[in-house]
Scaffold this motif. Sequence first.
Motif, short mmCIF file in Angstrom:
data_model
loop_
_atom_site.label_atom_id
_atom_site.label_comp_id
_atom_site.label_asym_id
_atom_site.label_seq_id
_atom_site.Cartn_x
_atom_site.Cartn_y
_atom_site.Cartn_z
N ALA A 250 54.98 -23.27 2.40
CA ALA A 250 54.38 -24.32 1.60
C ALA A 250 55.01 -25.69 1.84
CB ALA A 250 54.49 -23.97 0.12
N ASP A 251 56.13 -25.75 2.57
CA ASP A 251 56.81 -27.02 2.81
C ASP A 251 55.95 -28.00 3.61
OD1 ASP A 251 58.99 -26.19 1.42
OD2 ASP A 251 60.18 -25.63 3.18
N LEU A 252 55.13 -27.47 4.51
CA LEU A 252 54.27 -28.31 5.35
C LEU A 252 52.83 -27.82 5.25
CD1 LEU A 252 56.37 -28.51 8.65
CD2 LEU A 252 55.88 -30.42 7.12
N PRO A 253 51.87 -28.74 5.06
CA PRO A 253 50.47 -28.30 5.13
C PRO A 253 50.13 -27.87 6.55
CG PRO A 253 50.60 -30.69 5.00
CD PRO A 253 51.99 -30.19 4.80
N VAL A 254 49.38 -26.81 6.68
CA VAL A 254 49.00 -26.27 7.99
C VAL A 254 47.48 -26.25 8.08
CG1 VAL A 254 49.10 -24.28 9.53
CG2 VAL A 254 51.09 -24.84 8.09
N GLN A 255 46.94 -26.87 9.12
CA GLN A 255 45.50 -26.79 9.35
C GLN A 255 45.20 -25.52 10.12
OE1 GLN A 255 43.62 -30.16 11.20
NE2 GLN A 255 41.62 -29.17 11.31
N VAL A 256 44.27 -24.73 9.61
CA VAL A 256 43.89 -23.46 10.24
C VAL A 256 42.53 -23.62 10.90
CG1 VAL A 256 43.38 -21.02 9.86
CG2 VAL A 256 45.24 -22.12 8.58
N VAL A 257 42.46 -23.22 12.15
CA VAL A 257 41.23 -23.27 12.95
C VAL A 257 40.89 -21.84 13.37
CG1 VAL A 257 40.16 -24.15 15.06
CG2 VAL A 257 41.85 -25.55 13.83
N THR A 258 39.66 -21.44 13.20
CA THR A 258 39.24 -20.11 13.66
C THR A 258 38.39 -20.26 14.92
OG1 THR A 258 39.32 -19.03 11.49
CG2 THR A 258 37.82 -18.10 13.11
N CYS A 259 38.68 -19.43 15.91
CA CYS A 259 37.92 -19.42 17.16
C CYS A 259 37.44 -18.00 17.41
CB CYS A 259 38.80 -19.91 18.32
SG CYS A 259 37.91 -20.09 19.88
N MET A 260 36.12 -17.81 17.53
CA MET A 260 35.53 -16.47 17.51
C MET A 260 34.82 -16.15 18.82
SD MET A 260 33.95 -16.64 13.66
CE MET A 260 33.54 -14.89 13.57
N ASP A 261 35.08 -14.98 19.32
CA ASP A 261 34.36 -14.44 20.47
C ASP A 261 32.90 -14.24 20.09
OD1 ASP A 261 33.40 -12.90 22.59
OD2 ASP A 261 35.19 -11.65 22.72
N ALA A 262 32.00 -14.89 20.83
CA ALA A 262 30.56 -14.73 20.59
C ALA A 262 29.87 -14.24 21.85
CB ALA A 262 29.95 -16.05 20.12
N SER A 263 30.57 -13.42 22.64
CA SER A 263 29.95 -12.81 23.81
C SER A 263 29.11 -11.62 23.39
CB SER A 263 31.03 -12.38 24.81
OG SER A 263 31.93 -11.45 24.21
N GLY A 264 28.29 -11.13 24.29
CA GLY A 264 27.32 -10.11 23.96
C GLY A 264 27.91 -8.83 23.40
N SER A 265 29.13 -8.47 23.84
CA SER A 265 29.76 -7.24 23.36
C SER A 265 30.10 -7.30 21.87
CB SER A 265 31.03 -6.95 24.16
OG SER A 265 31.94 -8.04 24.07
N MET A 266 30.05 -8.50 21.28
CA MET A 266 30.34 -8.67 19.85
C MET A 266 29.09 -8.62 18.99
SD MET A 266 33.68 -9.22 19.58
CE MET A 266 33.96 -10.14 18.06
N PHE A 267 27.92 -8.42 19.61
CA PHE A 267 26.65 -8.54 18.88
C PHE A 267 26.60 -7.66 17.64
CE2 PHE A 267 22.25 -7.48 17.95
CZ PHE A 267 21.65 -8.72 17.91
N ASP A 268 26.96 -6.40 17.79
CA ASP A 268 26.87 -5.48 16.65
C ASP A 268 27.80 -5.88 15.51
OD1 ASP A 268 24.91 -3.94 17.79
OD2 ASP A 268 26.28 -2.40 18.56
N LEU A 269 28.97 -6.44 15.84
CA LEU A 269 29.90 -6.85 14.79
C LEU A 269 29.36 -8.04 14.00
CD1 LEU A 269 33.44 -6.57 16.46
CD2 LEU A 269 32.24 -4.91 15.02
#
Length: 459
Positions: free
Chosen positions: A256-275
Amino acid sequence: MLDFLRGQKESVRRLCSGLELDLELYHKAPLEIDIGCFGLDAAGRLSDERYFVFYNQKNSPKNEIVLRDGVASGAVRFHLCLDQLPSHIAKLSFTAAIDGTRTMQELEKGHVCLFRGQEEVGRYSYTGGQFSAERAIVICKLYRRGDDWRFNAVGRGFNGGLKALVEHFGGTVAGSVPSTPPMINRPSSPSPPQQPNPSPRNPAGPSLVQNIVASLPNHVCSRMDNLARQCRGDTEYLTSLYKNMFASFARHPDVADLPVQVVTCMDASGSMFDLYRNGRMQRVIDKFFAFATTLSDIASMDLWAFGAKSRQFGAVTMDNVRDYTFAEAGGFERWMSMLNYQYNNEPEAMRDIMMIYGALRKPVMVLFITDGRLSSDWEIEEILIKTSRFPIYWQFVGLHGEEYGVLERLQEIDGRRSENAAFLKLDDIDDLSDSALYESLLSNLEGWLKEIQYKHILE
């Protein structure tokens, strides 16, 4: 026999030719170690103390779990009939804890072995060198998967000993933890199902809330209160995620001493379609959004996705989080078309993120999702070395995949100024309870924040 690596998972039915087996845990150390088995519900909580099996309660109600002396001197053995456990017991977590001020670093060696009858079919080994100030560890867990159970080698520590374990699994300990077993607050005997209570109930309990308030700065508590108040209507489902995140945050107040910016990066290739189609990637968004908005006054989370190409999409906010993967920019099918879903190009996404966030001179944590079969190990190594000079932390999450290459060898990458990456491998985002997921992410982040402050990387 299968030698497990930390984080590895395997089918119990396949290993043991059924769901009846023995688990033997052995430790060699100049200290007394207490072994326990926590029977947990689907949320990862100790909702039924009768399924906490340890030296002072050696049987579950119908002997589905029985604690015995092990074959080896200093070992203990659990006989398990997994198919006889009631449906509300979804996970079994096997732990080791010590009392007093000594630590697991003094452990010479330890292992857990799986037995099919008298035949050893699997083993996970560890030593004190894998731990530092921890006084308790989760050694392994078993969890339901359809009509099967899976074994997971965990090997993760807690600084607070047995008390921390009990509280981590949702129990509360009356007073300090003595050398005798803790009393977990609950009715003295099982009671019949209760009728719904119309009044609001706080599952975390007042003592937990007080602990959070006492542990964290006032402005952080105000931020948390504001987030909790926004969980109404369409976003009410986030309440349980925030409660787990708040409790985990209180155990890591240095974050909590420092604010942290969180970025999400997601795999969107075809093998992830069902998920994406079955909502599992939306579940990822939900969990990461609660994590991200707790760590910074920015009440949103930047989101990137990648296939062969990489692109930043609109920020995740309270207004759009509920159906983000199905609605943002036309939904995930449109994403895949725009990004060329035919393969996943992790370096492309990493370079884009490095260019955007590397010059901010403030801590940024990237939650990077991939299902493996990476496009280029050496390019990923090169980017990690380059960004180790910046306050960017890469938390890779392997989801429902295989062949993770360099991500499973991050500690071998030389030339980095900071240990700026970690890897968490999961079959499903709910393989870890919400509190366990947040605990893992915060532990990694906390160590890195201390390192970059010490090495003046923020300056």
